[in-house]
Design a protein around this motif. Structure first.
Motif, PDB file in Angstrom:
ATOM      1  N   GLU A  46      -3.112  31.969  13.056  1.00 47.35           N
ATOM      2  CA  GLU A  46      -3.253  32.588  11.742  1.00 47.35           C
ATOM      3  C   GLU A  46      -4.013  31.671  10.795  1.00 47.35           C
ATOM      4  OE1 GLU A  46       0.395  33.069   9.494  1.00 47.35           O
ATOM      5  OE2 GLU A  46       1.436  31.660  10.813  1.00 47.35           O
ATOM      6  N   ILE A  47      -4.577  32.273   9.754  1.00 49.66           N
ATOM      7  CA  ILE A  47      -5.288  31.527   8.724  1.00 49.66           C
ATOM      8  C   ILE A  47      -4.271  31.070   7.682  1.00 49.66           C
ATOM      9  CG2 ILE A  47      -7.121  31.594   6.993  1.00 49.66           C
ATOM     10  CD1 ILE A  47      -8.177  31.973   9.804  1.00 49.66           C
TER      11      ILE A  47
ATOM     12  N   ALA B  96     -16.425  35.195  12.038  1.00 52.45           N
ATOM     13  CA  ALA B  96     -16.435  35.592  13.448  1.00 52.45           C
ATOM     14  C   ALA B  96     -15.874  34.472  14.315  1.00 52.45           C
ATOM     15  CB  ALA B  96     -17.848  35.959  13.885  1.00 52.45           C
ATOM     16  N   ILE B  97     -16.205  33.233  13.958  1.00 53.45           N
ATOM     17  CA  ILE B  97     -15.686  32.089  14.706  1.00 53.45           C
ATOM     18  C   ILE B  97     -14.168  32.055  14.619  1.00 53.45           C
ATOM     19  CG2 ILE B  97     -15.521  29.565  14.699  1.00 53.45           C
ATOM     20  CD1 ILE B  97     -18.497  29.507  13.938  1.00 53.45           C
ATOM     21  N   GLN B  98     -13.627  32.212  13.419  1.00 59.65           N
ATOM     22  CA  GLN B  98     -12.173  32.172  13.262  1.00 59.65           C
ATOM     23  C   GLN B  98     -11.495  33.336  13.974  1.00 59.65           C
ATOM     24  OE1 GLN B  98     -12.032  31.804   8.928  1.00 59.65           O
ATOM     25  NE2 GLN B  98     -11.267  29.715   9.140  1.00 59.65           N
TER      26      GLN B  98
ATOM     27  N   GLU C 210     -16.462  36.742   3.278  1.00 61.59           N
ATOM     28  CA  GLU C 210     -15.119  37.188   2.901  1.00 61.59           C
ATOM     29  C   GLU C 210     -14.246  37.294   4.145  1.00 61.59           C
ATOM     30  OE1 GLU C 210     -13.994  37.533  -0.095  1.00 61.59           O
ATOM     31  OE2 GLU C 210     -15.906  37.235  -1.123  1.00 61.59           O
ATOM     32  N   GLY C 211     -12.992  36.839   4.044  1.00 61.60           N
ATOM     33  CA  GLY C 211     -12.075  36.946   5.159  1.00 61.60           C
ATOM     34  C   GLY C 211     -12.432  35.991   6.280  1.00 61.60           C
TER      35      GLY C 211
ATOM     36  N   TYR D 138     -11.499  26.520   5.337  1.00 61.90           N
ATOM     37  CA  TYR D 138     -12.668  26.404   6.213  1.00 61.90           C
ATOM     38  C   TYR D 138     -13.536  27.659   6.068  1.00 61.90           C
ATOM     39  CZ  TYR D 138     -15.435  25.210  10.344  1.00 61.90           C
ATOM     40  OH  TYR D 138     -16.471  24.877  11.191  1.00 61.90           O
ATOM     41  N   LYS D 139     -14.710  27.503   5.472  1.00 59.15           N
ATOM     42  CA  LYS D 139     -15.585  28.649   5.196  1.00 59.15           C
ATOM     43  C   LYS D 139     -16.918  28.578   5.938  1.00 59.15           C
ATOM     44  CE  LYS D 139     -12.672  30.487   2.311  1.00 59.15           C
ATOM     45  NZ  LYS D 139     -11.923  31.704   2.719  1.00 59.15           N
ATOM     46  N   LEU D 140     -17.105  27.569   6.778  1.00 59.04           N
ATOM     47  CA  LEU D 140     -18.369  27.463   7.508  1.00 59.04           C
ATOM     48  C   LEU D 140     -18.448  28.525   8.591  1.00 59.04           C
ATOM     49  CD1 LEU D 140     -18.479  23.579   7.943  1.00 59.04           C
ATOM     50  CD2 LEU D 140     -19.621  24.953   6.193  1.00 59.04           C
ATOM     51  N   GLY D 141     -19.662  28.952   8.902  1.00 58.77           N
ATOM     52  CA  GLY D 141     -19.860  29.907   9.989  1.00 58.77           C
ATOM     53  C   GLY D 141     -19.491  31.322   9.639  1.00 58.77           C
TER      54      GLY D 141
END
Length: 371
Positions: free
Chosen positions: A345-346, A263-265, A259-260, A251-254
């Motif tokens: 966690e991611i 802010a949402i995550q 990188e990493g 998931y790379k949106l927002g």
């Protein structure tokens, strides 16, 4: 974890994953579930066309679906410009003042930014349907319940089943009467648009109400294999999960930095199950969001009442872009369910899916020892 719905859709596990990310949706389908791509963020049909073409090429031939936002009754709507004129000046002033107080800077005028989300408009949602039906989709789901009857008929003519969210028994009955094939029984705990009845109560009520006339997916409060086992025990034939995938590695949106974790995550990872709020500030309809300084501002005495759909979304669409660009975890505008407390966690989608399946099997085995 095999049910009648997993057999109907040709998937290994009856796990239906709603996500605005084509990368997450494709990964879920490859892992044996059914990835369902949310279309509301695609303003231009060509953008959705490109995303679905990518899905066709990156799901290893496995099925996937799409999710649209369309009320059952066709509304009278103007162009986005016409609608913008209906937004009161005091609402605009409140948004501008709030963003300033929260330290959210204006968008960089030297960079091209997307237009505000128009997918909430009925006409745009119909364009989404037209595009999607030209691809090998296995499902059309509607976040606002049953779509108009002609849309259901259009999907069925292409051999595509239709699913609709329901927050009450009367909604489910109406959906089935309109020809919907799968009812998504979404409880109060869920992220995004949701009703007032908890999943533990709602799911068996809807299962009993629709009988054999439609399949039932349980949604809201599902974030582990144990909860999937509970959903199936309540009579559902599978689960509909959305929030769970927001902390997937794919998931790379927002992400402003790229990188990493975004802010949402970061905000999601630090949240507990108590850190959500049900409000109309996102779209004009009740939706559960992550509780942040942005949602707190709308609870203050000087805050105006949210506008009806689609005006509220048009009001805050630029604000949402500014919030994303500001990259501040304390000021995000993100729908998420109460299971956010489990999202710590991611991890890659394949690992998340494996955990769900293993957790389900462990729970079923434990129950078998109690007999």
């Amino acid at each position: 974890m095999r049910t009648d719905l997993s057999d109907k859709f040709g998937i290994e596990h009856p796990i239906f994953a709603f996500t605005p990310s084509e990368h997450v949706a494709a990964a879920v389908s490859r892992a044996g579930g059914l990835g369902v791509l949310g279309c509301v963020r695609f303003n231009d049909p060509d953008e959705l066309e490109a995303a679905l073409t990518w899905m066709d090429e990156n799901t290893d031939g496995k099925p996937y679906g799409v999710d649209i936002v369309m009320p059952a009754e066709v509304p009278t709507e103007g162009t986005p410009v016409d609608l913008e004129s209906l937004i009161p000046a005091e609402h605009r002033a409140f948004v501008d003042r709030t963003l300033s107080e929260l330290g959210v800077p204006p968008l960089d005028t030297g960079i091209e930014h997307a237009t505000g989300v128009l997918g909430w408009l009925h006409s745009v949602a119909r364009a989404h349907v037209e595009v999607a039906l030209d691809h090998r989709i296995a499902l059309i789901a509607n976040a606002l319940g049953s779509p108009p009857k002609d849309v259901i008929d259009q999907a069925h003519a292409k051999g595509v089943p239709v699913a609709a969210l329901a927050g009450a028994v009367e909604h489910a009955k109406r959906h089935v009467a309109n020809g919907v094939d799968v009812v998504i029984a979404q409880g109060y705990e869920a992220g995004g648009h949701t009703g007032e009845i908890a999943s533990m109560v709602l799911v068996p009520e809807i299962v009993d109400a629709v009988g054999d006339s439609a399949g039932v997916l349980a949604a809201g409060g599902v974030g582990s294999g144990r909860q999937i086992a509970a959903a199936l025990a309540l009579g559902a034939s599978g689960v509909w999960m959305g929030s769970y995938w927001l902390t997937a590695a794919e998931y790379k949106l927002g992400s402003a930095a790229g990188e990493g974790p975004s802010a949402i995550q970061k905000a999601l990872l630090s949240a507990t199950s108590s850190d959500t709020v049900r409000t109309r500030i996102f779209s004009g309809k009740p939706a559960r969001l992550l509780k942040t300084k942005w949602t707190d501002a709308w609870e203050k005495p000087d805050a105006p009442d949210p506008l009806p759909m689609p005006l509220q979304n048009l009001l805050v669409s630029d604000a949402h872009q500014r919030i994303v660009a500001s990259d501040d975890p304390e000021v995000v505008a993100m729908p998420v369910g109460q299971i956010v407390g489990r999202m710590n966690e991611i991890r890659p989608v394949a690992d998340l899916m494996a955990d769900l399946v293993n957790g389900y099997e462990t729970s079923v085995n434990r129950l078998n020892t109690l007999s």
